[in-house]
Design an enzyme around this catalytic site. Sequence first.
Site, short mmCIF file in Angstrom:
data_model
loop_
_atom_site.label_atom_id
_atom_site.label_comp_id
_atom_site.label_asym_id
_atom_site.label_seq_id
_atom_site.Cartn_x
_atom_site.Cartn_y
_atom_site.Cartn_z
N TYR A 108 2.36 4.98 -1.15
CA TYR A 108 3.13 4.40 -0.01
C TYR A 108 2.76 2.78 0.02
O TYR A 108 1.91 2.22 0.37
CB TYR A 108 3.03 4.84 1.38
CG TYR A 108 4.01 4.53 2.21
CD1 TYR A 108 5.20 5.24 2.29
CD2 TYR A 108 3.99 3.39 3.39
CE1 TYR A 108 6.16 5.07 3.18
CE2 TYR A 108 4.84 3.30 4.19
CZ TYR A 108 6.07 3.91 4.20
OH TYR A 108 6.99 3.64 4.98
N TYR A 145 13.52 0.81 0.36
CA TYR A 145 12.72 1.52 1.38
C TYR A 145 13.46 3.13 1.27
O TYR A 145 14.56 3.23 1.91
CB TYR A 145 13.07 0.96 2.64
CG TYR A 145 12.03 1.78 3.62
CD1 TYR A 145 10.65 1.26 3.73
CD2 TYR A 145 12.71 2.97 4.39
CE1 TYR A 145 9.90 2.03 4.48
CE2 TYR A 145 11.54 3.49 5.21
CZ TYR A 145 10.30 3.08 5.20
OH TYR A 145 9.34 3.97 5.88
#
Lengths: 377, 147
Positions: free
Chosen positions: A279, A329
């Site tokens: 991440y 995203y």
Amino acid sequence: MNREALIAGVGHSPFGKLTGRTALDLEVEAAIKAIADAGLSPQDVDGLVTDPGPAQGILNGITPHYLALGQLLGLNPRYTGSEILGGAGSVAIIQRAVMAVEAGLCSVCLCVYGDAPLSAKGSFDYARGDEAAFGLFGAAGLHALAAKRHMHLWGTTENQFGEVAIAARAHAARNPNAQLQKPLTMKEYREAGYIVEPLKKADCCLISDGAAAVVVTSADRAADLLKPHTRILGYGQAHNFGTYSSPDHFDSLPAARCGPEVLNKAGLAPSDIDVVQLYDCFTIVVLMQLEAYGFCAKGEAGSFVEHGRIGPGGSLPVNTSGGLLAEAYGGGMLHVIEAVRQLRGEAEDRQIQGAETALISGHGLGMNTHTTLVLGV
Amino acid sequence: MENEYPLPQPTPFTESFWDACQQELLQVWRCKVCGHPFLPGGPVCPECWSDDLEMQPVSGRGEVFSFVVYHRTYHPAIPAPYIVASIELENGVHLISNIIDCKPEMVRIGMQVQVAFKQKSGFKLPMFTPTVHTNTTFQLKRGNSSV
Ligand SMILES: [Zn+2]
């Protein structure tokens, strides 16, 4: 060993019109009573699951997300729920689906991430509690505080953050679905200016509208399906609910707790992982995770990422689709999808030859939540 | 009203901290059972779950644990550039605040700071300034030269 679950304690607050008490205050009281009823002490508690209830709100104050989506999809499922873990949520809903399928609660579980922050402009820039009085808005400030600590403790440089951004853009250049297709040079990285110093524009992830989904099912159910199966080799979570007032909040991630444990249980070492999907809301988080998962020693991530080590063709390619920094995203779900494509051999120009194992992480909120998933062929 | 400060929203657990700030006093919660000092406050001590708590005044001195410089304005009342820092107070409790009266390039991790209450939209906020060594030196020098 008997793993059968049982109820060891119960407790509740008064019910009725309780003027002057907050929901959180009442929840604390119930927790204390239940632990006391079980004959346990606060130190014994190592898990917490909560339901905030409709008044405290999940979506628009009243409608839970799973219900809103399920109604649109015309579903009447056997098992459902939403997670509120910030960027750790996509991995978390897959973990939950795995548990639900293995427990027989459902057999085909659809895991969906979706958001449209651009349509609701500024929604990533929300005030960070009372600290907004000091200008603490958005996620960049918090992560910049961690970045500054890393520089102070370990001598990490801004150019080393830049190496992470440059690697992400180099990967994204090989991904036709990426928002940023053009490679980034160190000169461009440095000249783009700060958002929150020491983080520059390219240290910060994209903001994107979009959705991504994964289906989890059982091996029996999947036996005659078309695509190669992607196995679940391990998963886990660790969280740090310390406040910004806690002494070490910015120096470590809860990933250091669940990462090594998940790998151990799967019988794998960091060097056994072929596909690394971390991440990457900010470049500093990639560095901190490389250390937390044991890909390099604590404090050494800055020099570790130099010379293109995590870029295409490097010895440890990280986020081969470009990640949040350069692909889009995707809440973390795109990280999972890229891992699956790599393990199936479907990653085209980005394919890591012979990839058999993948590690995916999720990280969220005010550096509070972390989730880990290990996949294999 | 757009330039009103985004002021804290005191809860039953944080209002005594913010009330003290209005008197220009910096106080933290302290557990009377285990001694744990903490912020922002809650119904019980987060270490031992005792509800036997008190507010304890602190010196207002501390040091910079980490700091960042916002180069983007997120709120019209707080124009960039400004410095957000995590301040480590003498009792080990950390506090997010601003460093003021100091150029961003002069701030260092470990720099000694002290609280300075600043009124914003009618509400006093605990901000931090560098501990004044330079002025003391200046006054001493001036004292010497006048002899
Ligand atoms: Zn205590």
